[in-house]
Design an enzyme around this catalytic site. Structure first.
Site, PDB file in Angstrom:
ATOM      1  N   SER A   1       0.795  -1.237   0.000  1.00 48.51           N
ATOM      2  CA  SER A   1       0.000   0.000   0.000  1.00 48.51           C
ATOM      3  C   SER A   1       0.823   1.282   0.000  1.00 48.51           C
ATOM      4  O   SER A   1       0.268   2.358  -0.230  1.00 48.51           O
ATOM      5  CB  SER A   1      -0.931   0.032   1.213  1.00 48.51           C
ATOM      6  OG  SER A   1      -2.135  -0.582   0.891  1.00 48.51           O
TER       7      SER A   1
ATOM      8  N   LYS B   1       0.426   3.410  -2.961  1.00 47.77           N
ATOM      9  CA  LYS B   1      -0.740   4.292  -3.152  1.00 47.77           C
ATOM     10  C   LYS B   1      -0.326   5.765  -3.140  1.00 47.77           C
ATOM     11  O   LYS B   1      -0.996   6.604  -3.742  1.00 47.77           O
ATOM     12  CB  LYS B   1      -1.794   4.013  -2.071  1.00 47.77           C
ATOM     13  CG  LYS B   1      -2.459   2.637  -2.234  1.00 47.77           C
ATOM     14  CD  LYS B   1      -3.343   2.271  -1.049  1.00 47.77           C
ATOM     15  CE  LYS B   1      -3.951   0.885  -1.234  1.00 47.77           C
ATOM     16  NZ  LYS B   1      -4.607   0.374  -0.015  1.00 47.77           N
TER      17      LYS B   1
ATOM     18  N   TYR C   1      -3.716  -1.923 -10.135  1.00 44.91           N
ATOM     19  CA  TYR C   1      -3.668  -1.957  -8.668  1.00 44.91           C
ATOM     20  C   TYR C   1      -2.832  -3.144  -8.155  1.00 44.91           C
ATOM     21  O   TYR C   1      -1.977  -2.988  -7.272  1.00 44.91           O
ATOM     22  CB  TYR C   1      -5.097  -1.990  -8.093  1.00 44.91           C
ATOM     23  CG  TYR C   1      -5.077  -2.105  -6.602  1.00 44.91           C
ATOM     24  CD1 TYR C   1      -4.737  -1.002  -5.812  1.00 44.91           C
ATOM     25  CD2 TYR C   1      -5.313  -3.318  -5.962  1.00 44.91           C
ATOM     26  CE1 TYR C   1      -4.649  -1.103  -4.431  1.00 44.91           C
ATOM     27  CE2 TYR C   1      -5.235  -3.432  -4.586  1.00 44.91           C
ATOM     28  CZ  TYR C   1      -4.913  -2.329  -3.829  1.00 44.91           C
ATOM     29  OH  TYR C   1      -4.814  -2.431  -2.469  1.00 44.91           O
TER      30      TYR C   1
ATOM     31  N   TYR D   1      -3.814   3.122   7.952  1.00 43.19           N
ATOM     32  CA  TYR D   1      -5.058   2.376   8.150  1.00 43.19           C
ATOM     33  C   TYR D   1      -5.827   2.992   9.319  1.00 43.19           C
ATOM     34  O   TYR D   1      -5.855   4.206   9.463  1.00 43.19           O
ATOM     35  CB  TYR D   1      -4.777   0.872   8.381  1.00 43.19           C
ATOM     36  CG  TYR D   1      -3.888   0.241   7.334  1.00 43.19           C
ATOM     37  CD1 TYR D   1      -4.292   0.165   6.007  1.00 43.19           C
ATOM     38  CD2 TYR D   1      -2.639  -0.283   7.660  1.00 43.19           C
ATOM     39  CE1 TYR D   1      -3.486  -0.418   5.036  1.00 43.19           C
ATOM     40  CE2 TYR D   1      -1.829  -0.870   6.692  1.00 43.19           C
ATOM     41  CZ  TYR D   1      -2.256  -0.932   5.393  1.00 43.19           C
ATOM     42  OH  TYR D   1      -1.452  -1.496   4.453  1.00 43.19           O
TER      43      TYR D   1
ATOM     44  N   VAL E   1       1.226  -3.734   3.890  1.00 43.77           N
ATOM     45  CA  VAL E   1       1.208  -5.022   4.588  1.00 43.77           C
ATOM     46  C   VAL E   1       2.470  -5.864   4.343  1.00 43.77           C
ATOM     47  O   VAL E   1       2.621  -6.929   4.926  1.00 43.77           O
ATOM     48  CB  VAL E   1      -0.063  -5.854   4.274  1.00 43.77           C
ATOM     49  CG1 VAL E   1      -1.312  -5.161   4.785  1.00 43.77           C
ATOM     50  CG2 VAL E   1      -0.164  -6.168   2.794  1.00 43.77           C
TER      51      VAL E   1
HETATM   52  N1  GLU Z   1      -2.378  -5.839  -1.645  1.00 46.18           N
HETATM   53  C1  GLU Z   1      -3.253  -5.961  -0.521  1.00 46.18           C
HETATM   54  C2  GLU Z   1      -4.676  -5.706  -0.878  1.00 46.18           C
HETATM   55  O1  GLU Z   1      -4.971  -4.975  -1.773  1.00 46.18           O
HETATM   56  C3  GLU Z   1      -2.837  -5.150   0.662  1.00 46.18           C
HETATM   57  C4  GLU Z   1      -2.338  -3.786   0.399  1.00 46.18           C
HETATM   58  C5  GLU Z   1      -1.875  -3.113   1.691  1.00 46.18           C
HETATM   59  O2  GLU Z   1      -2.745  -2.677   2.454  1.00 46.18           O
HETATM   60  O3  GLU Z   1      -0.670  -3.000   1.918  1.00 46.18           O
HETATM   61  O4  GLU Z   1      -5.547  -6.222  -0.214  1.00 46.18           O
END
Ligand code: GLU
Length: 304
Positions: free
Chosen positions: A63, A66, A188, A240, A258
């Site tokens: 993530s 992002k 993604y 998060y 993650v």
């Molecule tokens: N690739 C995972 C997902 O889309 C986790 C991404 C993350 O939160 O680091 O569920």
């Protein structure tokens, strides 16, 4: 400031704490990681770099990507983005479907999965080949042409990505995904599968520590207003459902993934990445969180 001495102190103090977390196990490629891996990198805006531990071993940035995809979309689309994505914290899990129903398919922010999927959709409007553009962009930011997508991780993300598929289809039913869902998710899933070292990643975040300008080549990545707004979003939504706790204890805008990485920065000073795979119940690196808290404490500086 003796950054190396601070890193050394933090490293040895926090290292044993990795046993308190659990590595992400939703895909085999992440589940098999050695939980004792631990690296920290600090890069100051004058580009002095300090590293300790596994700072030169690539990991799955997940993530954290992002921030890069959002930067590209924000740079090219500006405030039009806010017609399709909010800027509030969600109070729900990063991959939750609940809010989307009563908020008509508009994700709360760009850093929950739904938001990042809309960003991927926007990238398809901007670039003929967003995957190639994203890699070019990340390589430029890090000043390193070896950065790549891990195809095995990308394929696993697709195989186990039922929730992300659900999010994308659900948003498409509200008209907030314009392109083909598989095409959008291909972007993604690949961005989650970018592999970088903490050293490369800390360098790649320098533009945010330096008011939107990459100090390596002087290129303006975002204007200072957009850079400010992006940092505000990182502070309020980057970790998060633990973003407020992170602001409270650490006091830096940050983004976690993650894969166990957390990237964070102090404006006009430095960017920093900690990588330790075991996660707490909120999905953030246990050791990463602890190390960053100690870093701002020992340094006596934060954004506040
Ligand atoms: N690739 C995972 C997902 O889309 C986790 C991404 C993350 O939160 O680091 O569920």
């Amino acid at each position: 400031m003796d950054y190396q001495a601070i890193l050394q102190r933090i490293f040895y103090e926090t290292r044993p704490m990795f046993t308190q977390g659990k590595v992400a196990d939703y895909i085999p490629a992440l589940a098999s990681i050695d939980p004792s891996r631990y690296g920290i990198s600090v890069v100051s805006i004058d580009q002095s770099a300090y590293h300790i531990g596994d700072a030169h071993i690539p990991f799955s940035i997940q993530s954290i990507s992002k921030v890069f995809s959002f930067t590209l979309a924000y740079k090219h689309r500006g405030d039009d983005i806010w017609n399709r994505i909010g800027k509030e914290s969600s109070g729900t899990a990063f991959n939750s479907l609940i809010q989307l129903e009563y908020e008509n398919g508009i994700p709360r922010n760009p850093f929950i999965n739904a938001g990042a999927i809309v960003v991927a959709d926007i990238l398809l409007d901007i670039f003929p080949d967003p995957l190639q553009e994203m890699l070019r962009f990340v390589r430029q930011l890090a000043g390193d042409a070896t950065i790549h997508y891990n195809p095995v991780v990308a394929a696993s993300e697709r195989i186990y990505g039922h929730r992300n598929l659900a999010l994308a289809h659900f948003m498409k039913s509200f008209g907030n995904i314009h392109h083909d869902v598989d095409q959008v998710l291909e972007i993604y899933f690949h961005q989650c599968a970018i592999e970088m070292t903490s050293s490369q990643l800390a360098t790649a975040f320098l533009y945010l520590a330096n008011n939107g300008i990459n100090p390596q080549d002087g290129v303006q990545i975002l204007d200072s207003s957009r850079a400010k707004r992006l940092k505000a979003l990182m502070l309020t939504t980057g970790l998060y459902n633990e973003s407020s706790e992170f602001a409270f204890r650490v006091g830096m805008p940050g983004k976690s993934g993650v894969g166990g990485g957390i990237a964070a920065l102090i404006p006009d000073l430095l960017s920093m990445v900690v990588w330790s795979p075991p996660l707490n119940s909120m999905g953030n690196s246990v050791v990463g969180f602890e190390a960053l808290e100690r870093f701002t404490t020992y340094l006596g500086k934060s954004v506040f």
